[in-house]
Design an enzyme around this catalytic site. Sequence first.
Site, mmCIF file in Angstrom:
data_model
loop_
_atom_site.group_PDB
_atom_site.id
_atom_site.type_symbol
_atom_site.label_atom_id
_atom_site.label_comp_id
_atom_site.label_asym_id
_atom_site.label_seq_id
_atom_site.Cartn_x
_atom_site.Cartn_y
_atom_site.Cartn_z
ATOM 1 N N ASP A 41 -7.499 -2.920 -15.855
ATOM 2 C CA ASP A 41 -5.535 -2.808 -15.753
ATOM 3 C C ASP A 41 -5.180 -4.069 -16.992
ATOM 4 O O ASP A 41 -5.087 -5.097 -15.910
ATOM 5 C CB ASP A 41 -4.871 -2.687 -14.286
ATOM 6 N N GLY A 154 2.545 -0.550 3.031
ATOM 7 C CA GLY A 154 3.337 0.711 3.510
ATOM 8 C C GLY A 154 2.985 1.758 1.896
ATOM 9 O O GLY A 154 3.149 2.376 2.328
ATOM 10 N N ASP A 184 -6.028 7.365 -8.987
ATOM 11 C CA ASP A 184 -5.641 5.820 -9.103
ATOM 12 C C ASP A 184 -4.915 5.253 -7.958
ATOM 13 O O ASP A 184 -3.552 6.368 -8.424
ATOM 14 C CB ASP A 184 -5.570 5.204 -10.447
#
Length: 232
Positions: A41, A154, A184
Amino acid sequence: MKEIWNESCILSPSLICLDMCNLEREVKTLENSGIKMLHVDILDGHFSPSMPLGLDTVRQLRAKTDLFFDCHVMVTEQDFFVDELLDIGVDQIVFHGETQPHIDGMINRIHTKGVKAGVALKPSTPLTEVEYVLEKCDTVLLMLINPGYAFVKGEKQVTYADRKIRELRKMINDRGLDTKIEVDGRISPLNIETYGKKDVDIFVTGSTCIDRNNMEESFKKLNELRASVIEK
């Protein structure tokens, strides 16, 4: 490692989910575990609100491993980063359609150097973004969480992930293309089990699948899962 391209249910561990202070050691662990592809990335701190990895690190790693470098460019201004990655000698560059004014041109630019090219889409970006270049894409990467927000505790995959994956698969199959689907964002063993047989080709695996404290065991389990999916 380019032969990995012809395999199915490919695991592409995310480089930024590894121990950033011991990357060479971590990459060797991946190789010893039978992993053949590495997801790299590239973030600029602008398009995505984090910037964990520099180009020089990628350049040094390229000299130390033969892993297939699957690069995901999450930046606002793409030209500099794409040119640097091409110079480094990566195997695939997937760039975001949302920040590229000339998608067709950028695909051509990457292909000219003999590198695989693809388009990445944020969760809410419609598939129409790639409708006219699908034939030219080696890969379409679907983000299942908002890019750069993996650190948010979360943060879950978007509720429409399944619909988007299946609609893209239908687009590709209806045209008889070999374009790969890559996913992804919070990729779990359940995602691999659900989509690995016929819907998704490449899974970017991160903290949901990999325990940094026991990478060998993590990849042993992932490889076993992959084998079971392929055999079904």
